[in-house]
Design an enzyme around this catalytic site. Structure first.
Site, PDB file in Angstrom:
ATOM      1  N   PHE C 118       5.293 -31.889   3.022  1.00  0.00           N
ATOM      2  CA  PHE C 118       5.429 -30.900   4.150  1.00  0.00           C
ATOM      3  C   PHE C 118       4.497 -31.197   5.294  1.00  0.00           C
ATOM      4  O   PHE C 118       3.478 -31.534   5.196  1.00  0.00           O
ATOM      5  CB  PHE C 118       5.429 -29.401   3.739  1.00  0.00           C
ATOM      6  CG  PHE C 118       6.894 -28.802   3.821  1.00  0.00           C
ATOM      7  CD1 PHE C 118       7.944 -29.354   3.427  1.00  0.00           C
ATOM      8  CD2 PHE C 118       6.919 -27.409   4.483  1.00  0.00           C
ATOM      9  CE1 PHE C 118       9.056 -28.630   3.727  1.00  0.00           C
ATOM     10  CE2 PHE C 118       8.066 -26.786   4.699  1.00  0.00           C
ATOM     11  CZ  PHE C 118       9.179 -27.235   4.132  1.00  0.00           C
ATOM     12  N   GLN C 232       5.688 -19.850  17.291  1.00  0.00           N
ATOM     13  CA  GLN C 232       6.072 -21.050  16.917  1.00  0.00           C
ATOM     14  C   GLN C 232       7.637 -21.632  17.096  1.00  0.00           C
ATOM     15  O   GLN C 232       8.114 -20.900  16.960  1.00  0.00           O
ATOM     16  CB  GLN C 232       5.796 -21.141  15.317  1.00  0.00           C
ATOM     17  CG  GLN C 232       6.356 -22.379  14.811  1.00  0.00           C
ATOM     18  CD  GLN C 232       5.737 -22.714  13.344  1.00  0.00           C
ATOM     19  OE1 GLN C 232       6.384 -22.113  12.178  1.00  0.00           O
ATOM     20  NE2 GLN C 232       4.701 -23.271  12.987  1.00  0.00           N
ATOM     21  N   HIS C 234      10.166 -24.385  16.111  1.00  0.00           N
ATOM     22  CA  HIS C 234      10.639 -25.270  14.987  1.00  0.00           C
ATOM     23  C   HIS C 234      10.979 -26.532  15.645  1.00  0.00           C
ATOM     24  O   HIS C 234      11.946 -26.583  16.460  1.00  0.00           O
ATOM     25  CB  HIS C 234      11.486 -24.611  13.990  1.00  0.00           C
ATOM     26  CG  HIS C 234      11.439 -25.164  12.578  1.00  0.00           C
ATOM     27  ND1 HIS C 234      12.070 -26.622  12.509  1.00  0.00           N
ATOM     28  CD2 HIS C 234      11.031 -24.936  11.668  1.00  0.00           C
ATOM     29  CE1 HIS C 234      12.150 -26.879  11.315  1.00  0.00           C
ATOM     30  NE2 HIS C 234      11.320 -26.018  10.652  1.00  0.00           N
ATOM     31  N   LEU C 244      18.356 -23.129  11.840  1.00  0.00           N
ATOM     32  CA  LEU C 244      17.279 -23.902  11.239  1.00  0.00           C
ATOM     33  C   LEU C 244      17.731 -25.287  10.399  1.00  0.00           C
ATOM     34  O   LEU C 244      18.610 -25.052   9.501  1.00  0.00           O
ATOM     35  CB  LEU C 244      16.330 -23.078  10.249  1.00  0.00           C
ATOM     36  CG  LEU C 244      15.285 -23.670   9.725  1.00  0.00           C
ATOM     37  CD1 LEU C 244      14.215 -24.074  10.600  1.00  0.00           C
ATOM     38  CD2 LEU C 244      14.693 -22.581   8.527  1.00  0.00           C
ATOM     39  N   GLU C 247      12.254 -28.303   7.462  1.00  0.00           N
ATOM     40  CA  GLU C 247      11.257 -29.535   7.593  1.00  0.00           C
ATOM     41  C   GLU C 247      11.319 -30.286   6.374  1.00  0.00           C
ATOM     42  O   GLU C 247      11.091 -31.641   6.427  1.00  0.00           O
ATOM     43  CB  GLU C 247       9.916 -28.813   7.717  1.00  0.00           C
ATOM     44  CG  GLU C 247       8.511 -29.629   7.925  1.00  0.00           C
ATOM     45  CD  GLU C 247       7.336 -28.807   8.378  1.00  0.00           C
ATOM     46  OE1 GLU C 247       7.645 -27.973   9.077  1.00  0.00           O
ATOM     47  OE2 GLU C 247       6.322 -29.025   7.725  1.00  0.00           O
ATOM     48  N   ARG C 278       4.055 -28.362  13.088  1.00  0.00           N
ATOM     49  CA  ARG C 278       5.167 -28.081  14.038  1.00  0.00           C
ATOM     50  C   ARG C 278       4.876 -27.915  15.229  1.00  0.00           C
ATOM     51  O   ARG C 278       5.584 -28.393  16.150  1.00  0.00           O
ATOM     52  CB  ARG C 278       5.964 -26.614  13.392  1.00  0.00           C
ATOM     53  CG  ARG C 278       6.465 -26.846  12.030  1.00  0.00           C
ATOM     54  CD  ARG C 278       7.113 -25.588  11.652  1.00  0.00           C
ATOM     55  NE  ARG C 278       7.578 -25.814  10.349  1.00  0.00           N
ATOM     56  CZ  ARG C 278       8.023 -24.932   9.453  1.00  0.00           C
ATOM     57  NH1 ARG C 278       7.782 -23.428   9.891  1.00  0.00           N
ATOM     58  NH2 ARG C 278       8.665 -25.094   8.515  1.00  0.00           N
ATOM     59  N   HIS C 344      11.060 -20.007  16.001  1.00  0.00           N
ATOM     60  CA  HIS C 344      11.001 -19.840  14.769  1.00  0.00           C
ATOM     61  C   HIS C 344      10.191 -18.896  14.211  1.00  0.00           C
ATOM     62  O   HIS C 344      10.561 -18.183  13.414  1.00  0.00           O
ATOM     63  CB  HIS C 344      10.855 -21.221  14.124  1.00  0.00           C
ATOM     64  CG  HIS C 344      10.971 -21.167  12.736  1.00  0.00           C
ATOM     65  ND1 HIS C 344      12.113 -20.940  12.186  1.00  0.00           N
ATOM     66  CD2 HIS C 344      10.185 -21.612  11.812  1.00  0.00           C
ATOM     67  CE1 HIS C 344      12.177 -21.186  10.755  1.00  0.00           C
ATOM     68  NE2 HIS C 344      10.785 -21.486  10.427  1.00  0.00           N
ATOM     69  N   ARG C 379       1.481 -21.970  12.412  1.00  0.00           N
ATOM     70  CA  ARG C 379       1.727 -21.923  10.903  1.00  0.00           C
ATOM     71  C   ARG C 379       2.092 -23.305  10.233  1.00  0.00           C
ATOM     72  O   ARG C 379       2.924 -23.743  10.940  1.00  0.00           O
ATOM     73  CB  ARG C 379       2.651 -20.730  10.666  1.00  0.00           C
ATOM     74  CG  ARG C 379       2.961 -20.503   9.183  1.00  0.00           C
ATOM     75  CD  ARG C 379       4.092 -19.510   8.951  1.00  0.00           C
ATOM     76  NE  ARG C 379       5.430 -19.687   9.716  1.00  0.00           N
ATOM     77  CZ  ARG C 379       6.254 -20.450   8.881  1.00  0.00           C
ATOM     78  NH1 ARG C 379       6.022 -21.158   7.721  1.00  0.00           N
ATOM     79  NH2 ARG C 379       7.327 -20.703   9.548  1.00  0.00           N
TER      80      ARG C 379
END
Lengths: 239, 120, 569
Positions: C118, C232, C234, C244, C247, C278, C344, C379
């Site tokens: 990730f 954040q 995304h 969404l 990721e 991100r 996000h 994050r």
């Protein structure tokens, strides 16, 4: 600007519980889902409209409705994919009504909880994860994607005829745990569904398969449970 | 609240399982029927020829199997339909009793009808 | 009037996990949720949950310390390092516990929980269940709560948190949507777990119920909101709906492609490529778009999965495929997916310690609505599910301890009764007006303002204009009127009422962003390009003031493990 005409089921318990149809015209630019249309109506045309909503991405199961004669998630249904006009929007059929497009799901969830939809495990857990082969995990592919939207339950003729039949969703979840290699429930769960209010009320009509917006197969799960019931009695095998 | 209601209605596995077993037996019976009528040649079709065949061990076995299977499958099927229409409580007891009486009568009649070929 | 020792507001992962913990500690707990708990927005999380289990062949020497370092570095050093350490250590037992509770994780061939790489992580440590990890975890917790016998008040919309004359939280007021009517709940303690404030933006990936209203309740009760300027974006939201695209799609090897057909991430993060954190990835995409290299010069780029092949997509990313087919009309097996960075996650939230305690005794918070802070200024993917479980559990335990430790139970604070009366009066005032501001026009203006003025790139003048607009909206929102005054399932009332909270939460974001004269993590200013550790290695606290504009304060960041360095990926 294109327009879509919505024909919406209205019901207000505070107004003598009248049921009627009401038509609305919703303009849109290039794309419009039924849920977006409902929001437009609620915001701009009639503030009294009620419906359930949450994720608007087909994972929460809130907005299951009966749209143009089919069970669909309002958020996942784009008006350009609907052939008939006007777009007829009804709450899930055969369910008690709360208001407009909102039906009462109390029984549905009570039955879901009745099958003990959780892992029961008496022996000591390993320090790390319980091992499970990818093949064993694959047996759970069918049930674990269930979003509890209630479409299958609403579509099942056995449910219409028998108030106390558990229905496809609850039984799908019973299967999800009975088929899980980690579960050690043995008799504890079986007694909830291995009876005439449970699996034996299913007559493989497969409306649930047709209705499921996640393309799952509750009927197959119920058949597996019936087979397992016989295997258990004859061979004493629990899985 | 609902849990007490849901708890009623035990059982159901054997009627369901036997319905499947008898369905298989009916398929077997149908196959025997078609094969005997259209494939096997027993020469001239006379009353005696047919009577001999019916009295043979294989046919006695198959016929009695079918008799039980048909009666159970048919009556249990009717029962399932009626249960779906809300036959519960005392109505259900009455239904079950009536079906048992009909079933016993049907089997008794079947045996009586078949008796001459057995004692021949 | 209903009494429970502990009331949990919100039935998502954090709320459920707190409820289970409290119930098993012997506390009389109840969950109030606007939707059936298994419908909560936690279920929309896709890619996975981070935990240094070291199951992946490439992560044999992974440890919670390395996880902590990645989290702190990802946060642009704004995370409290003790909190991050706590979370990464708790990650291992809590993951095993979720597995023991039956979560259907995907498996490696040896039967262990599968992990995937990730963004921003040094090792593949994101545990997953296909691309529906949040859904599986949420249902697992919902089921475990049923097993524990936690009572749910489903479709109860909490409108107020009540505190007593001693300055302790003592209950909530809630609207019973299906029966129609308000009810007071008396309690010894309250846990808020209502999720993020994504819907203050018009381009959010969040569920429609993620309004930030829960955070606004604490804010109104006098508790500060922390670090609200860190929002954040995304990198990969679907173009038309902002839904969404996990990721995990890039974790499995997906490419980001611009209008010139190149993998542009090579320019911005040559080592990590598509798996940069991100904030960096979103900025890179936005830069490409602003410089005219979107697809066909338009405002989107492509997420290309075609080279992964049908089999891998069907096995690892089936949900992504379904979503892009249904919502974008694109099958990722045959075509690239058009994506655009979308709001996000709210890094900030109700200021809490590692046990969910807020400044108000008896009030706890956990999950996205809270800010411990473990995410700091940005994050990492896979840390949000982790946060909900770890801090849900911890706040449940701390709240139970608090309740058990009370000298005596109040069992009925009179303040709740009074608050219920006030609610009736407020409602009567709202329903008596037959003309006034249109709440949906205000909502639309607010979300557009947030998107335009407090987006990926921020600049003084634009933010000032945005803040002024929000202040004006905050005035107008008190003159709204209801078109529908029925009692049962009145969406008009809920959506109007929550709007007042949303505007206040949006104001904390705006004021904090304007105030912070540096670029850090997701807060990226074109007029202050560099991170300024000397002046700004500090949390922002926003306190509610009666005239609308929040009063800002600062709070030091807890360091101690890692010295701030430059972030390179």
């Amino acid at each position: 600007m294109p327009e879509a005409t919505f024909r919406i089921h209205r019901y207000d318990p505070e107004r003598d519980g009248d049921r009627r149809w009401q038509e609305f015209t919703v303009p849109y630019e290039s794309s419009l889902t039924v849920l977006e249309g409902l929001f437009y109506i609620q915001e701009s045309l009639d503030g009294s409209l009620s419906f359930r909503y949450c994720c608007r991405a087909a994972v929460c199961g809130s907005c299951a409705m009966y749209i143009n004669g089919r069970y669909r998630l309002a958020c996942q249904t784009n008006v350009k994919n609907l052939e008939d006009a006007p777009i007829t929007v009804e709450p899930l059929p055969h369910m008690p009504l709360v208001k407009d497009l909102v039906c009462d799901m109390t029984d549905f969830f009570a039955k879901y909880e009745y099958v003990k939809p959780y892992i029961m495990h008496d022996s000591k857990y390993p320090e790390k994860e319980t091992l499970q082969s990818p093949e064993d995990r694959r047996k759970l592919d069918n049930p674990v994607d269930c979003i509890l939207c209630g479409s299958c339950y609403s579509s099942c003729p056995s449910v219409w005829g028998e108030d106390n039949y558990l229905g496809p969703a609850a039984l799908l979840w019973a299967y999800r745990f009975e088929a899980d290699t980690r579960d050690e429930a043995r008799k504890a769960r079986v007694s909830s569904f291995d009876n005439e209010r449970g699996v034996y009320r299913c007559h493989t009509i497969t409306n649930c398969v047709e209705a499921c917006p996640k393309e799952l197969n509750p009927t197959e799960a119920v058949q597996w449970l019936k087979g397992a019931a016989v295997r258990r009695r004859i061979f004493g095998r629990w899985k | 609240m609902r849990q007490e209601v849901l708890r009623k209605g035990e059982g159901g596995v054997w009627p369901w399982f036997l319905q499947r077993i008898t369905a298989v037996l009916l398929l077997y019976g149908l196959t025997v029927h078609l094969v005997v009528l259209h494939v096997l040649n027993i020469g001239r079709l006379t009353f005696d020829n047919i009577g001999d065949r019916l009295g043979s061990g294989f046919f006695v076995f198959t016929d009695f199997l079918l008799l039980f299977a048909v009666v159970f499958h048919g009556l249990n099927g009717v029962r399932m339909v009626l249960l779906d229409y809300g036959f519960q409580g005392s109505k259900r007891t009455a239904l079950d009793a009536a079906l048992v009486v009909i079933g016993v009568a049907a089997i008794a009649y079947g045996i009586w009808a078949f008796w001459p070929w057995l004692t021949d | 009037m209903i009494y429970h020792e502990l009331i949990i507001v919100g039935g998502g992962l954090a709320g459920l996990r707190a409820a289970i913990e409290a119930k098993r500690a012997g506390v009389d707990v109840a969950v109030l949720s606007q939707v059936y708990p298994a419908r909560s927005h936690s279920g929309a999380a896709q890619g996975g949950i981070n935990s240094a289990l070291a199951n992946h062949p490439d992560s044999a020497d992974d440890t919670p310390e390395k996880h902590t370092f990645d989290t702190v570095k990802g946060s642009d050093y704004l995370a409290d390092q003790d909190a991050a350490k706590q979370m990464c250590e708790d990650a291992i037992p809590i993951l095993y516990q979720m597995e023991h509770w039956g979560c259907p994780f995907s498996r490696f061939d040896d039967g262990r929980i599968a992990q995937r790489p990730f963004g921003g992580a040094g090792y593949p440590r994101t545990c997953y269940g296909t691309d529906k990890t949040g859904h599986y975890l949420l249902h697992t917790c919902n089921n475990e709560a049923i097993k524990a016998g936690v009572p749910f008040y489903t479709e109860w919309f909490v409108t107020d948190i009540v505190s007593d004359s001693d300055g302790r939280a003592c209950g909530v007021i809630a609207y019973d949507m299906t029966a129609g009517g308000f009810e007071g709940f008396q309690a010894e303690a309250v846990v808020i777990a209502t999720g993020g404030a994504g819907r203050t933006y018009s381009n959010s990936t969040n569920a429609i119920i993620s309004t930030g209203f829960g955070a606004s309740l604490a804010y109104r009760a006098g508790v500060p909101l922390k670090d609200m300027e860190f929002i954040q974006f995304h990198p990969t939201g679907l173009l038309t709906t902002n839904i969404l695209m996990t990721e995990g799609a890039r974790g499995e090897g997906g490419y980001l492609i611009n209008g010139e057909g190149e993998r542009f991430m090579a320019k911005y993060a040559p080592k990590a490529m598509e798996l940069a954190p991100r904030d960096i990835t979103s900025r890179s995409i936005w830069t490409e778009i602003l410089e005219g290299r979107g697809i066909g010069g338009k405002q989107f780029v492509h997420l290309d999965l075609r080279h992964l092949g049908r089999e891998k997509i069907m096995e690892r990313l089936p949900g992504i495929r379904d979503l892009s087919i249904h919502f974008e009309g694109v099958d990722p097996i045959d075509e690239p997916i058009p994506i655009v960075p979308s709001q996000h996650y709210t890094m900030g939230g109700i200021d809490t310690d590692v046990d969910g305690r807020t400044e108000l005794p008896g009030l706890f918070a956990a999950g996205e609505c809270a800010c411990v802070s473990v995410h700091g200024a940005n994050r990492l993917g896979g840390n949000s599910l982790l946060e909900t479980l770890v801090f849900g559990r911890r706040s449940g335990a701390a709240a139970s301890e608090y309740v058990s430790g009370l000298a005596q139970r109040r069992r009925g604070a009179p303040e709740v009764e009074k608050a219920l009366q006030r609610m009736d009066e407020k409602l009567a005032a709202l329903t008596s007006r037959s003309d006034g501001e249109d709440p949906y026009a205000i909502r639309a203006e607010m979300t557009e303002t947030m998107k335009e003025s407090f987006g990926i790139y921020r600049e003084e003048q634009i933010m000032q204009t945005g803040l002024d607009k929000l202040l004006a909206l905050n005035e107008r929102v008190h003159d709204v009127y209801l078109r529908h005054t029925g009692r049962v399932f009145n969406l008009d009332m809920i959506r109007t009422y929550e709007l007042q909270g949303m505007v206040e939460v949006a104001l904390t974001t705006a004021a904090g962003a304007l105030n912070r004269t540096e670029s850090r993590g997701s807060h990226s200013r074109t007029d202050y390009l560099a991170r300024d550790d000397e002046n700004w290695l500090a949390h922002t606290l926003a306190y509610r003031e009666p005239y609308g504009r929040p009063r800002l304060d600062r709070k030091p960041v807890t360091l101690g493990l890692y010295e701030p360095q430059e972030r390179k990926y």
